[in-house]
Enzyme design. Structure first.
Site, short mmCIF file in Angstrom:
data_model
loop_
_atom_site.label_atom_id
_atom_site.label_comp_id
_atom_site.label_asym_id
_atom_site.label_seq_id
_atom_site.Cartn_x
_atom_site.Cartn_y
_atom_site.Cartn_z
N ASP A 1 -10.47 1.49 -3.53
CA ASP A 1 -10.95 1.08 -2.21
C ASP A 1 -12.47 1.00 -2.17
O ASP A 1 -13.04 0.55 -1.18
CB ASP A 1 -10.47 2.07 -1.15
N ASP B 1 0.83 -1.20 0.00
CA ASP B 1 0.00 0.00 0.00
C ASP B 1 0.87 1.26 0.00
O ASP B 1 2.08 1.22 0.30
CB ASP B 1 -0.93 0.00 1.21
#
Length: 744
Positions: free
Chosen positions: A543, A477
């Site tokens: 997301d 990430d």
């Protein structure tokens, strides 16, 4: 070999591996010259040619880029004179005819492609081509400016998939430092390409399409946040007005760079349009000493008829250059437990995942020391013994015994101030100066990977966890904008060196752990580009796990990324991002043709829902080969409420399409929808997958309830692709999978 005294000539470059043109396959990645891809380009994709015309003075020009030229057309035929603009009585005494690197010295009046200076004074380069080496599919041009003390090398190549790749390297041949602020590359676009398609967006709404006329002037989308992010354009496409997935001539350009980046389209009153891109540089970020070089990112062009063919070129390239990817049905723990990890619950999740047929279990954020929320502990990459008293090794053994791979979440480039690492090494944090830190982002700051000590610490921290816990997969990430980025170690702006360090980290980890798979996640889809895609195995597109939002995000992400390498999870309903309630069938249908996975608490599903979920997993495994190797297609459709996307087997014998109803349609019931990519002469059996709830909507007065989606149908390929069939009535927020198999 060309030298400056040779007469001008044309160099015809043809698609690598196009045997009809007498070419041999050539590597498609500048970082891997040992690999020779030959297998993934669809036979129906038209070969590409490009012509470099060499003027008497200055740099070569691209005077043709498009479909394959006749084999009889070769040097020394010249395209320059056929396109040379007439000199009129205004402006400069030279026609504007942009080269590979347009400069004012050649009469270019648009935005300078090269900006560099010595001692704060701008240099205006006037290059002379001194050498050209070329093969049937690639050329390398060397040019110099002895007065400005610069040397330039430009590489141009047509890959096996028909992508055209440009890359430039600038050398300082002087004795004083050279400050480089810009080195952009561009492709000329013909006059009929008068419409632009670009992409913008934000977190949870990535790669949103926007169209506009390609007028005179400059359109540029820039990202100054340390990654391509959601608003750098992603892919700039100019085409004939109204071009779409199946129709219109398209010219697309993408910059293969994972840091600060720009894409642009520019048209002056005096020349054809340009599409291009490059790295964005801060003053002082690239300062070359004597004989030092700066290499630009690759700027990659794709010519095609329709965006489906643009995608096919990028997909072929990526399947060739990173063929080690393992497609696995993945479970991710994030929306199931968030930070509330405990071994008992994780064991239950793993057991249920294995029973469903899931093949990879990923432990998301929350496993490392002190990580209870998103305000602390980034950088302290050691297993939290308060959460995992025995460490991760017993859980890893359990997951592997269940027949699954084990994955884990890292955010290696970031640091929390509330962490042991920040307290021990505050000098490792990127900051604009010694007096203050940059503006915080998600309670995070950026580690200075320009510092060898920082870099080595992060590398060894990741390697230790991977080694000790037998990790198969990393979700990598990158949640913070990289702003006010100055390295305390070098004293210079740091985005360029951060990006290079990222590539080096990935390469070293891949070398040490050859079977390790890596997913690029960056606030969702904030770092997706060709360079990172050649080093990772899959990306997390957003997301947002709401499938209706995802249908657009995935469709546009797949313009470059092969769909099987885009993670797409069946998540919670109501959606945690939009609050929308959606059926399992809709969530599964939208995820099906991508990297199918799950991201919800599967231990809370009732028996019937678990059985339905398992059926989707089994169905996916049946179709996996088609999904992993097939061609991605989208349908030009007039109904703005619907989206139709498909995957077609290499031999066109099987295909699966997803119809998404995003909102109510103007037609009631829906009109016919078409299915591109099929054999015209073949006959296909058509059936709906997961459509069990649709029969309940047939009106009681309907005496002719023998619809194809109940009983199936057999139809010719040309009827399906050119005329179409009528889908069942779908409510807004529903999706349907339609499977086709050749029967004659």
């Amino acid at each position: 070999m060309f030298n400056a005294s040779s007469p001008k000539a044309d160099i015809v470059l043809r698609q690598a591996g196009n045997l009809a043109d007498g070419c041999t396959p050539t590597p498609t990645s500048s970082s891997d010259t040992s690999h020779t891809p030959t297998t993934h380009t669809p036979a129906s994709l038209a070969p590409t040619s490009l012509v470099l015309s060499i003027p008497d003075e200055g740099l070569p020009r691209i005077t043709y880029w498009g479909s394959s030229l006749p084999s009889s057309f070769n040097t020394p035929l010249h395209l320059t004179s056929s396109q040379l603009p007439q000199l009129l009585g205004a402006g400069l005494d030279i026609s504007e005819f942009p080269s590979l690197l347009p400069t004012q010295a050649e009469g270019w009046t648009g935005t300078p492609a090269l900006l560099c200076s010595r001692s704060g004074v701008a240099l205006f380069a006037n290059f002379t081509t001194t050498e050209i080496e070329h093969t049937p599919s690639r050329a390398t041009i060397v040019a110099t400016d002895d007065v400005a003390q610069l040397s330039l090398r430009i590489h141009v190549e047509i890959t096996t998939s028909g992508l055209v790749v440009q890359q430039a390297t600038l050398r300082n041949t002087g004795s004083t430092p050279l400050d480089v602020q810009r080195l952009n590359l561009a492709f000329p676009i013909p006059s009929h390409a008068r419409e632009l398609l670009t992409f913008t967006g934000h977190h949870l709404r990535e790669r949103a399409a926007q169209r506009q006329p390609f007028h005179q002037g400059r359109v540029a989308q820039e990202s100054w946040v340390g990654r391509p992010d959601f608003s750098s354009g992603f892919l700039f496409t100019a085409g004939t007005p109204g071009f779409d997935a199946e129709s219109g001539e398209c010219f697309s350009v993408h910059t293969a760079w994972s840091g600060n980046v720009t894409h642009f389209a520019e048209r002056t009153p005096y020349s054809l349009g340009l599409l291009g891109g490059g790295e964005l540089l801060y003053p002082g970020e690239i300062v070359l000493g004597p004989n030092e070089e700066y290499g630009s990112p690759r700027v990659v062009g794709a010519w095609a008829h329709g965006l489906n063919d643009v995608s096919a070129r990028f997909h072929s390239h990526l399947r060739d250059t990173n063929s080690r990817t393992r497609e696995r049905i993945t479970f991710n723990s994030w929306e199931a437990v968030y930070f509330d990890q405990n071994p008992a619950q994780m064991h239950k999740l793993a057991q249920t995942a294995a029973e469903l047929g899931i093949e990879r279990f990923v432990i998301d954020d929350g496993w490392f020391r002190g990580r209870r929320d998103d305000t602390r502990a980034l950088g302290d990459w050691a297993v939290d013994r308060d959460v995992w008293p025995a460490g991760l090794e017993p859980f890893s053994k359990h997951v592997h015994e269940l027949g699954m791979e084990l994955g884990i979440w890292f955010e290696p480039e970031m640091i929390s101030l509330n962490s042991d690492l920040a307290r021990a090494h505050p000098e490792w944090i990127i900051a604009p100066n010694s007096e203050r830190l940059p503006v915080a982002g998600r309670h995070e700051y950026v580690l200075d990977l320009s510092n060898p000590a920082t870099y080595e610490h992060i590398l060894q921290s990741i390697a230790a966890v991977v080694r000790d816990a037998n990790i198969d997969y990393i979700k990598w990430d990158h949640n913070r904008f990289v702003t006010e980025a100055v390295s305390p170690f070098t004293g210079r702006p740091a985005v360029h060196t951060q990006t290079q360090a990222l590539y080096r980290l990935l390469r070293q980890l891949r070398a040490e752990f050859p079977n390790l798979q890596i997913e690029s996640c960056s606030s969702g889809g904030g770092r997706i580009d060709l360079a990172i895609l050649e080093l990772v195995d899959r990306v997390w597109a957003s997301d947002c796990t709401d499938p209706i939002e995802r249908s657009e995000i995935q469709r546009h992400t797949a313009l470059i990324v092969p769909p099987e390498r885009i993670g797409a999870h069946i998540a919670n309903s109501p959606s945690h991002q939009t609050g929308r309630t959606l059926s399992l069938a809709t969530r599964a249908a939208v995820a099906f043709a991508y990297g199918l996975g799950f991201e919800l608490d599967i231990t809370q599903l009732d028996t019937a829902t678990l059985a339905e979920a398992k059926q989707w997993v089994e169905r996916y495994k049946v179709w996996r080969e088609v999904l992993a190797q097939g061609r991605a297609v989208h349908t030009d459709i007039v109904d703005p409420a619907q989206r139709v996307s498909g995957r077609v087997a290499v031999d066109q014998s099987r295909a699966v399409y997803c119809v998404v109803q995003r909102q109510t349609s103007p037609d009631y019931p829906s009109g016919l929808i078409r299915f591109p990519g099929l054999k015209s002469e073949a006959v296909y059996r058509v059936e709906a997958l997961g459509a069990k709830d649709l029969t309940s909507r047939i009106a009681a007065t309907d005496n002719y309830a023998h619809y194809w989606w109940i009983d199936g149908a057999q139809l010719p390929g040309n009827v399906l692709s050119e005329w179409g069939l009528r889908p069942p009535h779908l409510l807004p927020g529903e999706a349907l999978l339609i499977a086709l198999e050749q029967v004659g």
